[in-house]
Design a protein around this motif. Structure first.
Motif, PDB file in Angstrom:
ATOM      1  N   LYS A  61       0.702  -1.106  -0.007  1.00 53.37           N
ATOM      2  CA  LYS A  61      -0.049   0.054  -0.062  1.00 53.37           C
ATOM      3  C   LYS A  61       0.889   1.386   0.175  1.00 53.37           C
ATOM      4  O   LYS A  61       0.317   2.259  -0.091  1.00 53.37           O
ATOM      5  CB  LYS A  61      -0.932  -0.059   1.251  1.00 53.37           C
ATOM      6  N   LEU A  62       2.080   1.035  -0.069  1.00 54.56           N
ATOM      7  CA  LEU A  62       3.033   2.273   0.074  1.00 54.56           C
ATOM      8  C   LEU A  62       3.585   2.415  -1.299  1.00 54.56           C
ATOM      9  O   LEU A  62       4.050   1.653  -2.014  1.00 54.56           O
ATOM     10  CB  LEU A  62       4.190   2.203   1.042  1.00 54.56           C
ATOM     11  N   SER A  63       3.556   3.855  -1.702  1.00 59.15           N
ATOM     12  CA  SER A  63       4.025   4.212  -2.990  1.00 59.15           C
ATOM     13  C   SER A  63       5.188   5.292  -2.807  1.00 59.15           C
ATOM     14  O   SER A  63       5.210   5.943  -1.782  1.00 59.15           O
ATOM     15  CB  SER A  63       2.897   4.860  -3.780  1.00 59.15           C
ATOM     16  N   PHE A  66       3.907   9.511   5.637  1.00 57.63           N
ATOM     17  CA  PHE A  66       5.545   9.341   5.713  1.00 57.63           C
ATOM     18  C   PHE A  66       5.969   8.953   6.870  1.00 57.63           C
ATOM     19  O   PHE A  66       6.798   8.143   6.943  1.00 57.63           O
ATOM     20  CB  PHE A  66       5.789  10.609   5.130  1.00 57.63           C
ATOM     21  N   ASN A  67       5.531   9.856   8.140  1.00 55.17           N
ATOM     22  CA  ASN A  67       6.376   9.745   9.363  1.00 55.17           C
ATOM     23  C   ASN A  67       6.016   8.352   9.914  1.00 55.17           C
ATOM     24  O   ASN A  67       6.802   7.781  10.375  1.00 55.17           O
ATOM     25  CB  ASN A  67       6.047  10.657  10.098  1.00 55.17           C
ATOM     26  N   ALA A  68       4.849   7.946   9.832  1.00 55.27           N
ATOM     27  CA  ALA A  68       4.316   6.650  10.489  1.00 55.27           C
ATOM     28  C   ALA A  68       5.303   5.445   9.773  1.00 55.27           C
ATOM     29  O   ALA A  68       5.609   4.465  10.417  1.00 55.27           O
ATOM     30  CB  ALA A  68       3.014   6.291  10.316  1.00 55.27           C
ATOM     31  N   SER A  69       5.283   5.629   8.254  1.00 54.28           N
ATOM     32  CA  SER A  69       5.858   4.447   7.840  1.00 54.28           C
ATOM     33  C   SER A  69       7.522   4.500   7.804  1.00 54.28           C
ATOM     34  O   SER A  69       8.071   3.350   8.299  1.00 54.28           O
ATOM     35  CB  SER A  69       5.749   4.667   6.386  1.00 54.28           C
ATOM     36  N   VAL A 125       7.910  -5.858   3.484  1.00 53.98           N
ATOM     37  CA  VAL A 125       7.755  -4.512   2.989  1.00 53.98           C
ATOM     38  C   VAL A 125       8.194  -4.011   1.946  1.00 53.98           C
ATOM     39  O   VAL A 125       7.612  -3.494   1.013  1.00 53.98           O
ATOM     40  CB  VAL A 125       8.069  -3.467   4.417  1.00 53.98           C
ATOM     41  N   ALA A 126       9.655  -4.223   1.807  1.00 56.45           N
ATOM     42  CA  ALA A 126      10.478  -4.071   0.448  1.00 56.45           C
ATOM     43  C   ALA A 126       9.684  -4.739  -0.868  1.00 56.45           C
ATOM     44  O   ALA A 126       9.571  -4.017  -1.831  1.00 56.45           O
ATOM     45  CB  ALA A 126      11.914  -4.367   0.545  1.00 56.45           C
ATOM     46  N   LEU A 127       9.374  -5.884  -0.626  1.00 53.70           N
ATOM     47  CA  LEU A 127       8.997  -6.455  -1.649  1.00 53.70           C
ATOM     48  C   LEU A 127       7.282  -6.231  -1.959  1.00 53.70           C
ATOM     49  O   LEU A 127       7.004  -5.958  -3.390  1.00 53.70           O
ATOM     50  CB  LEU A 127       8.617  -8.231  -1.245  1.00 53.70           C
ATOM     51  N   GLY A 128       6.775  -5.735  -1.120  1.00 51.85           N
ATOM     52  CA  GLY A 128       5.276  -5.088  -1.178  1.00 51.85           C
ATOM     53  C   GLY A 128       5.476  -3.654  -1.884  1.00 51.85           C
ATOM     54  O   GLY A 128       4.689  -3.435  -2.811  1.00 51.85           O
ATOM     55  N   ARG A 135       3.128  -0.705  -7.811  1.00 49.24           N
ATOM     56  CA  ARG A 135       2.672  -0.321  -8.982  1.00 49.24           C
ATOM     57  C   ARG A 135       1.625  -1.295  -9.650  1.00 49.24           C
ATOM     58  O   ARG A 135       0.606  -0.894 -10.101  1.00 49.24           O
ATOM     59  CB  ARG A 135       3.698  -0.096 -10.097  1.00 49.24           C
ATOM     60  N   LYS A 136       2.214  -2.633  -9.453  1.00 45.62           N
ATOM     61  CA  LYS A 136       1.198  -3.708 -10.132  1.00 45.62           C
ATOM     62  C   LYS A 136      -0.182  -4.117  -8.991  1.00 45.62           C
ATOM     63  O   LYS A 136      -1.095  -4.183  -9.894  1.00 45.62           O
ATOM     64  CB  LYS A 136       1.844  -4.794 -10.252  1.00 45.62           C
ATOM     65  N   TRP A 137       0.181  -3.998  -7.751  1.00 47.73           N
ATOM     66  CA  TRP A 137      -0.817  -4.678  -6.963  1.00 47.73           C
ATOM     67  C   TRP A 137      -1.393  -3.480  -6.047  1.00 47.73           C
ATOM     68  O   TRP A 137      -2.262  -3.999  -5.096  1.00 47.73           O
ATOM     69  CB  TRP A 137      -0.235  -5.852  -6.188  1.00 47.73           C
ATOM     70  N   GLY A 138      -0.631  -2.337  -6.049  1.00 47.98           N
ATOM     71  CA  GLY A 138      -1.138  -1.385  -4.909  1.00 47.98           C
ATOM     72  C   GLY A 138      -2.444  -0.974  -4.964  1.00 47.98           C
ATOM     73  O   GLY A 138      -3.297  -0.963  -4.045  1.00 47.98           O
TER      74      GLY A 138
END
Length: 346
Positions: free
Chosen positions: A62-64, A141-144, A188-191, A196-199
């Protein structure tokens, strides 16, 4: 009795079904601790470990890059939030350590310090900032970033404390960071890589994913308390200690919240950034608390006691921040209406 009205009344002060289920999970562990205290590749505890990685994969999904870019505009906001989260919180709890004497109280203090060393929560911080009409991109941003920093900083803080009491060696600390990186950072990095594809899929099924998160947290809480009840860890813990722990968690919240509020005035933040700093800087993550406890306190029967403060704090932060957010929104809307009325007169 109208249960719909009763639920609405509870939700207005921050008590939702999840908090009720949290209490039920602890009660169920007390009734049948042998069910969740088992070990092995197919035990409930092992299933919870696998599910943790799935949680953080979807979190990364869910992060972009755009969310990170938009949140970078006020560097002092980010500094204040992370200094509060990872320095002020632990220092406050270290200051009260002399008041905790005896084995049971020292274990409880360790749980409070573990809470203080945790990163900020993500979902509820963003929700509350949104409710009070704060700076939502900055909150995301900060929570992430706080979540990612916590993988390294939380074990470092715990290593400093445990090295004096449990003999945590540098190689053990390194092992913990590596395990947390594999269990949290890698998913997280894999997500994020697949965003772009699954967000959009993750955003579309956000409610279902949140339900999955809560189910895993309940499972971790249940198995942790099963182990503690099975080993009779709570036998020497009086009800008065639980009461004082709850009061202490409320006091800790307001100490930190007051500090952040003072700093936002000193730094002359606008309304949106002030709200973001107050809500992100004063909150702690139950998700990370339960997930990291499986690694940092692996094989330790007293995990249930250590998780007590974060459970108390999680409940109180939701109730208190919900009330504050609603009051702030009402006040801000009133100010805007007054400004609008003044302009119309002019």
């Amino acid at each position: 009795m109208n249960f719909s009205r009763f639920n609405d009344a509870l939700s207005r002060i921050g008590i939702d079904r999840f908090l009720s289920l949290l209490i039920l999970a602890v009660f169920a562990a007390w009734l049948k601790p042998e069910i969740g205290s088992g070990t092995g590749p197919y035990s409930l505890s092992s299933i919870a470990n696998y599910a943790i990685s799935v949680i953080f994969f979807f979190y990364g999904l869910k992060l972009s890059k755009e969310k990170f870019r938009v949140g970078l505009s006020n560097p002092w906001l980010h500094i204040l939030i992370h200094v509060t989260t990872f320095i002020i919180f632990p220092l406050v709890v270290l200051a009260v350590k002399p008041f905790f004497t005896g084995d049971e109280n020292e274990l409880l203090w360790l749980g409070i310090f573990y809470l203080a060393a945790l990163p900020s929560t993500v979902s509820s911080s963003v929700v509350m900032v949104s409710l009070a009409q704060g700076n939502i991109p900055a909150a995301i941003f900060n929570a992430s970033i706080s979540s990612l920093m916590g993988v390294f900083l939380t074990p470092l803080w715990m290593g400093l404390v445990l090295s004096g009491s449990s003999g945590m060696e540098p190689n053990e600390l390194t092992s913990i960071i590596v395990k947390l990186s594999l269990q949290i950072l890698l998913p997280v990095a894999l997500g994020m890589f697949l965003n772009r594809k699954w967000g959009k899929f993750a955003e579309r099924h956000n409610k279902q994913l949140r339900l999955f998160d809560q189910t895993v947290i309940l499972l971790i809480i249940y198995t942790s308390f099963c182990e503690s009840f099975h080993e009779r860890i709570f036998d020497g813990l009086p009800a008065s200690t639980l009461l004082f722990t709850g009061i202490g968690m409320i006091a800790l919240f307001f100490i930190v919240y007051t500090f952040v509020s003072f700093m936002t005035k000193l730094l002359k933040f606008n309304y949106a950034d002030t709200v973001t700093a107050q809500f992100c800087g004063s909150k702690k993550s139950l998700v990370h608390g339960t997930a990291m406890s499986k690694v940092i306190f692996s094989g330790f029967a007293g995990v249930g006691v250590i998780l007590l403060p974060i459970m108390f704090y999680h409940a109180f932060q939701l109730m208190i921040v919900t009330a504050i957010a609603r009051r702030k929104l009402k006040k801000e809307e009133s100010i805007r209406q007054e400004h609008l009325a003044t302009r119309q007169k002019e």
